[in-house]
Enzyme design. Structure first.
Site, mmCIF file in Angstrom:
data_model
loop_
_atom_site.group_PDB
_atom_site.id
_atom_site.type_symbol
_atom_site.label_atom_id
_atom_site.label_comp_id
_atom_site.label_asym_id
_atom_site.label_seq_id
_atom_site.Cartn_x
_atom_site.Cartn_y
_atom_site.Cartn_z
ATOM 1 N N LYS A 1 -2.176 -1.485 -3.675
ATOM 2 C CA LYS A 1 -2.996 -0.415 -3.833
ATOM 3 C C LYS A 1 -2.345 0.915 -3.938
ATOM 4 C CE LYS A 1 -6.404 1.847 -0.825
ATOM 5 N NZ LYS A 1 -6.654 2.062 0.386
ATOM 6 N N LYS B 1 0.839 -1.125 0.124
ATOM 7 C CA LYS B 1 0.065 0.058 0.076
ATOM 8 C C LYS B 1 0.903 1.199 -0.081
ATOM 9 C CE LYS B 1 -3.630 2.314 2.519
ATOM 10 N NZ LYS B 1 -4.544 2.151 3.488
HETATM 11 C C1 PBG Z 1 -7.111 3.777 5.396
HETATM 12 C C2 PBG Z 1 -7.577 3.367 4.051
HETATM 13 C C3 PBG Z 1 -7.369 4.364 2.994
HETATM 14 C C4 PBG Z 1 -7.950 3.468 1.855
HETATM 15 C C5 PBG Z 1 -8.702 2.142 2.538
HETATM 16 N N1 PBG Z 1 -8.185 2.134 3.782
HETATM 17 C C6 PBG Z 1 -6.978 5.586 2.895
HETATM 18 C C7 PBG Z 1 -5.461 5.937 3.427
HETATM 19 O O1 PBG Z 1 -4.689 5.179 3.656
HETATM 20 O O2 PBG Z 1 -5.679 7.217 3.911
HETATM 21 C C8 PBG Z 1 -8.113 4.071 0.694
HETATM 22 C C9 PBG Z 1 -9.372 3.672 -0.503
HETATM 23 C C10 PBG Z 1 -9.420 4.365 -1.535
HETATM 24 O O3 PBG Z 1 -8.987 5.505 -1.901
HETATM 25 O O4 PBG Z 1 -10.285 4.219 -2.209
HETATM 26 N N2 PBG Z 1 -6.821 2.729 6.402
#
Ligand code: PBG
Length: 331
Positions: A255, A201
């Site tokens: 992601k 991520k």
């Molecule tokens: C936070 C989380 C995020 C997303 C999923 N879980 C955002 C972040 O890390 O700030 C992003 C999902 C998206 O942008 O569709 N734990």
């Protein structure tokens, strides 16, 4: 005979629709999709999210209806994210551990309404519950602590599993959390609860609309670069994935999605573990913006991106467009 033009004409197999269909290598299916849904308090509530066109927060009663629509469209799994009321957000995100929090009530409601007909994936991270919008506990220096956070995340995952979650998906990027969560699940008899690790991520600019959706955007001070991956680093992403697999992840996630297909491909080739791609909120918003200004055909672009995820090796895709895509794919 040399295999070259005109003996080989690559266009031969492309000349007619039946032949193109016959030679197609990858096709996304509704069964490849996971549908993220945002939950909010109240009854009969729909709150459209301005930065995420076509996506709303729904109260629990509506969430069960969305889950039934997903089942009808052959979508195998939904992912739930809560918009915690501001009064329940705190420095330590304790609401994440309440057995009656919005998340747990949504999980139970979907389970009651749908039984085992659909999978329920839950996000493990504190950002929807903290007053500062970070995914973990913050020390005096403003640093997101690792080990203290992991201890809370284990309890959060157990809370979700007790409510009926099928897949817990830690999105926090703390070190060592997969092992601790796995041990916690085993110790508490949740032998069949899967862990989908947000393993690769990245600290991305594609998460903005999501943070609006869960109400953490306005609260977040600073960034998440001390725990999420540098978008420049593929080698480091592979190490993250290797660690999460060794710690007991059943599947891993990359992601954001489209800008990171090289990572999806490498994970698939190197580890052969189920790998999921998250078509993030920013990606969704870009597709909608392109469609709205006439720069692209929304449905065509959407299906092309889903095909690209599958071609890169993704087992499945989390997408806010899941229902629309499933309906297109099912004809
Ligand atoms: C936070 C989380 C995020 C997303 C999923 N879980 C955002 C972040 O890390 O700030 C992003 C999902 C998206 O942008 O569709 N734990």
């Amino acid at each position: 005979m040399t295999a070259s033009y005109p003996n080989i004409r690559m266009r031969r197999t492309r000349a007619s629709a039946w032949s193109r269909n016959l030679h197609r290598e990858t096709q996304p299916r509704a069964a490849d999709l996971i549908w993220p849904l945002f939950v909010t308090e109240g009854k009969d509530v729909e709150e459209p999210i301005a930065s995420l066109p076509g996506v709303s927060r729904w109260s629990v009663d509506h969430i069960t209806r969305r889950a039934k629509e997903a089942i009808e469209a052959d979508i195998p799994c939904i992912a739930l994210f809560p918009n915690t009321p501001p009064a329940l957000r705190s420095e330590d995100g304790a609401e994440a551990l309440s057995p009656d929090n919005l998340m747990c009530r949504a999980i139970r409601a979907v389970r009651d309404a749908c039984g085992q007909d659909i999978g329920i994936l839950t996000d493990v991270a504190l950002d929807p519950y903290t007053s500062h919008g970070q995914d973990g506990l913050v020390d005096e220096a403003g640093y997101v602590t690792n080990d203290d956070t992991v201890a809370v995340l284990v309890d959060q995952a157990l809370n979700q599993a007790a409510a009926g979650a099928d897949i817990v998906a830690p999105s926090d990027m703390m070190d060592g959390r997969i092992r601790q969560i796995r041990m916690g699940l085993e110790m508490h008899g949740h032998h069949h609860v899967q862990i989908m690790a947000y393993a690769a991520k990245f600290a991305s600019a594609f998460y903005g609309p999501f943070r609006d959706a869960v109400g953490s955007g306005g609260l977040l001070k600073g960034d998440k670069k001390s725990y999420q991956l540098d978008p420049a680093n593929a080698q480091e992403a592979m190490r993250e994935v290797a660690l999460d697999i060794a710690e007991g992840a059943d599947s891993v996630m990359v992601k954001p999605g489209l800008a990171y297909l090289d990572i999806v491909l490498r994970v698939k080739q190197q580890f052969g573990i189920p790998v999921f791609a998250y078509q993030t909120s920013g990606e969704h918003a870009m597709i909608e913006a392109a469609a709205a200004c006439g720069a692209a055909d929304r449905d065509a672009v959407l299906l092309e991106t889903l095909t690209a995820f599958r071609r890169a090796g993704a087992t499945g895709i989390l997408t806010y467009h899941a229902l629309a895509a499933a309906r297109l794919l099912n004809g």
